[in-house]
Enzyme design. Structure first.
Site, mmCIF file in Angstrom:
data_model
loop_
_atom_site.group_PDB
_atom_site.id
_atom_site.type_symbol
_atom_site.label_atom_id
_atom_site.label_comp_id
_atom_site.label_asym_id
_atom_site.label_seq_id
_atom_site.Cartn_x
_atom_site.Cartn_y
_atom_site.Cartn_z
ATOM 1 N N LYS A 20 0.844 -1.202 0.000
ATOM 2 C CA LYS A 20 0.000 0.000 0.000
ATOM 3 C C LYS A 20 0.876 1.247 0.000
ATOM 4 O O LYS A 20 1.939 1.263 0.632
ATOM 5 C CB LYS A 20 -0.914 -0.037 1.234
ATOM 6 C CG LYS A 20 -1.973 1.047 1.289
ATOM 7 C CD LYS A 20 -2.899 0.844 2.488
ATOM 8 C CE LYS A 20 -3.952 1.912 2.604
ATOM 9 N NZ LYS A 20 -4.855 1.701 3.765
ATOM 10 N N SER A 54 -9.833 1.849 2.957
ATOM 11 C CA SER A 54 -8.933 2.589 2.101
ATOM 12 C C SER A 54 -7.920 1.711 1.357
ATOM 13 O O SER A 54 -7.325 2.175 0.387
ATOM 14 C CB SER A 54 -8.166 3.625 2.925
ATOM 15 O OG SER A 54 -7.335 2.994 3.888
ATOM 16 N N SER A 56 -10.127 -0.603 7.181
ATOM 17 C CA SER A 56 -9.550 -0.397 5.846
ATOM 18 C C SER A 56 -8.860 -1.597 5.216
ATOM 19 O O SER A 56 -8.487 -1.543 4.057
ATOM 20 C CB SER A 56 -8.561 0.765 5.879
ATOM 21 O OG SER A 56 -9.273 1.967 5.925
#
Lengths: 487, 96
Positions: free
Chosen positions: A80, A155, A179
């Site tokens: 990420k 997210s 997330s």
């Protein structure tokens, strides 16, 4: 060799260790896959192919010489974009960091590299991890591989979509209020939010420090367990890191469903009928196997989202104050005063959701409002933690749907922040309590969209969660096949 | 509670953010919606929670006071927007 990208994590691991294929062949196959499907999915923010292929070829060389760094040497992993990787772009999907290349590795990255994992470039996310749909990225909207008109969750939506669309077998995400679990659920894969403090946050660009935790997303449980075992454990560089050793999967005990006490929830109107149905079917199977289902009162967790938003935004307003245009990130050059430079750099660098959260946090920390908001939310957070302690005095594990609905349409909730925040209604309390939880796929709805089950354990109960999920996975068919358009 | 334009500007000032005049209306609308939503925590009874309850497993640790690796000047220069002779360059702050 052309279809190596199709392999799940466990197949990748065994294929590399048996010498069936090399890390380079695997990386090249995944890269071809990325080039063919990512234009539709947009899971990756940057394409640094040479970096990846060089790491893969080094791994191939190590394996050829009989000197792999570990059984994981050569396994590709997506990272990420808020986790620092030395010399790679780390933008947090924000304009304010658009050219930022981290000079150092996050501890989790260092640990992965020590074992020979091959880092794939950065997966898209909601800007600074603020969002539930990956629509808040400053660069692109990631789509759900099961239906590209829908969101992948957020997210960590880029990481989840990259794994679900077979562009990497495993990826790292970060989970502040759901997330990792919510996108894992909406993309039909596994995603773990570990116990707070078991995985170092050093090198994770902080959103809300008391809630954030890095964790893995994978198509199978093995990927989650392996990566967790590599990244967990005390890190002296993170003051909130707990004094524990890395998770040791060899000590994991098998678990019998019979006699297990499972905390379950009564369905409410907020849960869609199809999600409720899939959830009930799993519970029926567990009951038939002899598990004791105990209905828990979750009403006190109803205040988790408001508590979460006060705490998370207060911490974000403090954490994001470092982005001032002076030391790193993008800078708006002005002839004016220093103050003007701060304001211009921040105002142009941050997107609307980030600004909204900074403002809410600044408000709740400001004189006159601190006690009524931040101070009170900190106390209310204890109520949530105590509620979970109460649950785990009665049950072994808590089972809930991960997300109240399956993936919603792109743009469907962007105009109403409250509706968007409610996408995390079943996950945020877990972060407030600091306990671990996993999401695993348990079925799909009538449109073929994945449905996830959230299994929450007591503090440091990852082993128990893994044992249970393993036992459960052999009794249901957790795999959700991709539609032909992406296959 | 509801926030008005003047208070929003004050908060934006504290946060070092600029809100353009055309953004004020929509921002206030969203902000007040969120504020009303989070206001529900005022109904919770937190009277039994003590300071000791707040940080149960904090276990915060500090490192030894010894020199450790830090970033080199070259590394800082590689990401700083404006860095000259070992310093971050900022607009003039001292009036002469």
């Amino acid at each position: 060799m052309k279809t190596l990208w199709k392999l799940d994590y466990s197949q990748v691991k065994s294929g590399l260790n048996s010498g069936e294929f090399t890390p380079t062949e695997l990386a090249e196959s995944l890269w071809e896959r990325i080039e063919s499907v990512d234009p539709k999915i947009q899971a990756f923010l940057s394409y640094e192919k040479e970096f990846v292929l060089k790491a893969a070829s080094e791994s191939t060389e190590r394996r050829k010489n009989g000197k792999p760094l570990s059984e994981f040497d050569g396994i590709p992993i997506g990272i990420k974009d808020n986790i620092c990787v030395a010399n790679m772009l780390t933008t947090c999907a924000s304009r304010i960091l658009e050219n930022y290349r981290s000079p150092f590795n996050a501890t989790v990255v260092e640990r992965l590299l020590e074992k020979g994992f091959v880092l794939f470039p950065r997966t898209n996310m909601d800007e600074f991890a603020m969002g539930s749909s990956t629509e808040n990225s400053a660069y692109q909207v990631t789509t759900n591989p099961f239906d590209t008109t829908r969101i992948p969750g957020g997210s960590s939506g880029g990481s989840a979509a990259a794994v679900a669309a077979s562009m990497v077998p495993v990826a790292l995400g970060s989970d502040t209020g759901g997330s990792i679990r919510q996108p894992a659920s909406l993309c039909g894969i596994y995603g773990l939010k570990p116990t707070y403090g078991t995985v170092s946050r050093y090198g994770l660009v902080a959103y809300a420090s008391s809630l954030d935790q890095i964790g893995p997303l994978s198509k199978d449980l093995q990927g989650v367990v392996d990566v967790y075992s590599v990244i967990s454990g005390k890190d002296p560089r993170d003051a909130s890191s707990r004094n524990i050793s890395s998770y040791d999967p060899s000590k994991q005990q098998s678990l019998k469903i019979q006699g297990l006490k499972l905390g379950v929830m009564k369905m409410s109107s907020e849960i869609s009928p199809e999600v409720a149905k899939a959830y009930s079917e799993v519970l029926e199977k567990l009951k038939a196997e002899g598990a004791e289902l105990i209905e828990l009162d979750f009403s006190k967790l109803g205040s988790a989202i408001p508590i979460y938003y006060i705490i998370a935004t207060a911490e974000c307003s403090s954490n994001l104050s470092r982005f001032d245009g002076i030391r790193f990130g993008s800078r708006k050059d002005l002839a004016g005063k220093l103050e003007d430079l701060y304001v211009a750099s921040r105002s142009e660098g941050f997107g609307p959701e980030v600004k909204r959260r900074i403002l809410l946090g600044t408000f709740s920390l400001s004189a006159g409002y601190y006690d009524a908001y931040y101070g009170r939310a900190q106390k209310a957070r204890v109520l949530i933690r105590k509620e979970y302690e109460g649950y785990f005095s009665k049950v072994d594990l808590v089972l809930q749907p991960t997300s109240p609905t399956t993936a919603f349409k792109i743009g469907e909730k962007t105009s109403d922040p409250i509706q968007m925040y409610k996408a995390d209604i079943l996950t945020t309390s877990v972060n407030l309590a600091g306990v671990p939880a996993i999401s695993l796929p348990v079925g799909k709805d009538s449109q073929g969209l994945p449905i996830g089950l959230q299994v929450t354990g007591p503090e440091l109960g990852e082993g128990k969660i893994f044992s249970f999920v393993q036992a459960l996975s052999s009794r249901i068919d957790p795999k959700v096949d991709l539609p032909d358009t992406i296959r | 509670m509801n926030l008005n334009e003047e208070s929003l500007k004050k908060i934006a000032d504290l946060a070092k953010l600029r809100i353009r005049s055309e953004e004020v209306g929509p921002f206030l609308q969203d902000f007040n919606k969120i504020l009303n939503y989070v206001d529900t925590i005022k109904e919770l009874d937190v009277s039994s929670i003590t300071e000791d309850d707040l940080y149960p497993n904090s276990g915060n640790s500090v490192r030894h006071d010894k020199i450790e690796y830090g970033l080199t000047r070259q590394e800082i220069e590689s990401f700083a927007p404006n860095f000259q002779n070992g310093y971050f360059v900022v607009p003039k702050v001292i009036e002469t």
